[in-house]
Design a protein around this motif. Structure first.
Motif, mmCIF file in Angstrom:
data_model
loop_
_atom_site.group_PDB
_atom_site.id
_atom_site.type_symbol
_atom_site.label_atom_id
_atom_site.label_comp_id
_atom_site.label_asym_id
_atom_site.label_seq_id
_atom_site.Cartn_x
_atom_site.Cartn_y
_atom_site.Cartn_z
ATOM 1 N N LEU B 191 -1.981 -4.883 0.101
ATOM 2 C CA LEU B 191 -1.141 -3.876 0.753
ATOM 3 C C LEU B 191 -1.647 -3.604 2.165
ATOM 4 O O LEU B 191 -0.872 -3.580 3.131
ATOM 5 C CB LEU B 191 -1.205 -2.600 -0.091
ATOM 6 N N GLY B 206 3.331 0.868 -3.590
ATOM 7 C CA GLY B 206 2.638 -0.416 -3.441
ATOM 8 C C GLY B 206 1.776 -0.735 -4.651
ATOM 9 O O GLY B 206 1.637 -1.892 -5.035
ATOM 10 N N LEU B 207 1.209 0.297 -5.260
ATOM 11 C CA LEU B 207 0.337 0.071 -6.415
ATOM 12 C C LEU B 207 1.076 0.288 -7.737
ATOM 13 O O LEU B 207 0.456 0.389 -8.793
ATOM 14 C CB LEU B 207 -0.893 0.985 -6.344
ATOM 15 N N SER B 208 2.411 0.354 -7.672
ATOM 16 C CA SER B 208 3.159 0.614 -8.909
ATOM 17 C C SER B 208 3.035 -0.540 -9.903
ATOM 18 O O SER B 208 3.281 -0.365 -11.092
ATOM 19 C CB SER B 208 4.633 0.892 -8.605
#
Lengths: 292, 237
Positions: B191, B206-208
């Motif tokens: 990211l 972004g970290l999903s």
């Protein structure tokens, strides 16, 4: 581990890929991103013992504007499409639709061609492409053909492709001036969740009159559903919220939703009555140049 | 902490290479790479190699392959000779077509930071960078990763020092049990490489693709925010 007893092919050209696929028929699958295929093979939902990788087939990843069309190679990853300047400029709603899908790891791997060809009813890229009047370029062992995206889907996980055919390119007419598009989607979480229902809308305006309108529903029928009744209702009228609410009622009636663990059929119809006006309002605002 | 422990294990002295790594031929030629090579190819690896040789002969003779096409075809009984570029080192391997990149990294190269969680592209514990982009190693066939640059958590270390995102996770307690941590850090690294000027919302989405069953999310997001700020101000590498 995925795909026990699978033979892996790595053709170097489209012709070769088609030939191998034609040879093995129902036993073969084209491998693009693999984010669905490998899981389906592993779980036994899909069965095939010949994987035909498209990684070395040239020219399938290009994204460009040519001859008034936004041309997207079938092997372009979702990330590549969402960040392509041509897409952001010509059809920002496609970027928005893509950013609802999976997480970054999935988008960096999954391809638009795979999203079309796996033909899951809740797929997020086909509805907007259909609404925007996309055509699909297809190459097979016996030749090439072009098809409106609206005619591509036959049923859940079924398309018109025969076993040797490869979807090579998606061609979307660059939206003309005074037109706008929107993709509105409901899912149980913001990330990593499939759509419970979604609506793509593309509108064109001439002054205060709608000259063309296409509404496509996702996840509420066996295939992405282009609602002709919405077009009939909208064309020739003024783009006002009341009209769009009426289109929502029509969309809800036209859908053929099922009840599953993500939502009941009734809930999905309710969603359509909300998402459709939302999509039309945003598309109209964009057509007027009001919203980003 | 776990990330720390994992990395030091794998980076230190090549102890992470399992005996089965007889199929690994280091090209970078460090002692670490040579060791397993010299301890001998496993019987299985040897048989597989011979098997492949036979198949190759058959192909040349035109008896097994459908046509003398340049297309490569590897049957389930065969192994393919591939070269993977992992953490800037070339690794030559024999792989079965069905092996995932995750399996090869962990079981053949001894790089254990990427974890096997769901094995179906949902949990993110196996995240690695492929050509700078975070991807799931469990959903990538090793044969498909050929020719691409692969970076695992181990590759984010600066020698024995933690990388900046790793540092931030340690500082902000971005973990509890630590199982998801290597994936979280590599996803965050990808990211930030794409755009260091991320907002909190962009970090969240972004970290999903990385789940944390302990629920350390607030600290994870704080750690990534901090690492992002440092990168923007050029504070640390």
């Amino acid at each position: 581990m995925a795909c026990r007893n699978t033979t892996y092919h790595r053709p170097q050209s489209i012709a070769e890929a088609c030939q191998i696929a034609g040879e093995y028929g129902i036993r073969g699958r084209f491998l693009a991103g693999g984010t669905e295929l490998l899981i389906d093979l592993d779980s036994g939902r899909d069965r095939a013992d010949q994987l035909i990788s498209l990684r070395d087939v040239p020219d399938l990843c290009e994204i460009r504007i040519e001859a008034g069309e936004l041309r997207i190679g079938a092997l372009a990853t979702l990330s590549a499409i969402a960040t392509a300047p041509d897409v952001v400029r010509a059809l920002p709603a496609l970027r928005e639709a893509i950013l609802t899908m999976g997480g970054q790891q999935i988008r960096n791997r999954a391809t638009i061609g795979g999203n079309f060809c796996r033909a899951v009813p809740c797929a997020d890229t086909p509805p907007l492409c259909i609404a925007a009047g996309a055509r699909l370029e297809i190459v097979g062992a016996t030749g090439a053909r072009t098809l409106p995206a609206a005619d591509f889907f036959v049923g859940p996980r079924q398309t018109v492709l025969d076993r040797s055919e490869i979807l090579t390119e998606i061609r979307i007419p660059v939206p003309p001036a005074h037109s706008g598009a929107s993709y509105q989607r409901f899912s149980l979480r913001h990330g990593m969740a499939v759509a419970v229902a979604a609506v793509a809308a593309v509108l064109q305006l001439d002054g205060d009159e709608i000259t063309s309108a296409r509404v496509v529903l996702s996840a509420v029928a066996p295939v992405p559903l282009l609602v002709g009744e919405c077009t009939d209702l909208l064309v020739g009228r003024k783009p006002v919220p009341d009209l769009f609410a009426e289109a929502g009622t029509i969309a809800a009636a036209a859908a053929q939703p099922i009840t599953d663990l993500r939502g009941s059929a009734e809930f999905r119809r309710e969603l359509l009555a909300v998402l459709t006006p939302r999509a039309l309002n945003e598309a109209a605002a964009r057509a007027k140049g009001e919203a980003a | 902490m776990t990330a720390d422990r994992d990395s030091s294990q794998e980076n230190g002295g090549g102890s992470g290479l399992p005996s089965g790594a007889g199929e690994t031929h280091g090209v970078g030629r460090t002692n670490r790479d040579d060791e397993p090579n010299q301890t001998g190819m496993s019987r299985r690896g040897f048989l597989k190699t011979v098997g492949l040789g036979t198949a190759a002969v058959a192909t040349v003779a035109g008896t097994s392959a459908p046509a003398a096409e340049p297309a490569v075809a590897i049957t389930p009984e065969e192994m393919a000779k591939i070269t993977l570029v992992v953490n800037d080192r070339q690794r030559r391997l024999l792989v079965e077509p069905r092996w995932s990149l995750l399996f090869v990294l962990r079981e053949k190269l001894g790089l254990n930071a990427a974890k096997e969680g769901c094995e179906r592209g949902e949990c993110g514990a196996c995240t690695v960078l492929i050509d700078e982009q975070p991807r799931y190693a469990c959903l990538t066939l090793a044969v498909e990763a050929e020719g691409h640059r692969i970076t695992t958590l181990e590759g984010l270390m600066q020698g024995e020092e933690l990388g900046d995102v790793q540092h931030a996770f340690a500082e902000h307690d971005g973990l509890q049990c630590g199982f998801c941590t290597p994936g979280q850090i590599v996803a965050a690294e990808g990211l930030l490489r794409a755009n260091a000027a991320v907002t909190l919302d962009e970090i969240r989405t972004g970290l999903s693709g990385n789940l944390c069953r302990c629920g350390a999310y607030p600290n994870i997001f704080r750690a990534v925010e901090h690492a992002a700020q440092r990168r923007q101000t050029g504070g640390k590498s």
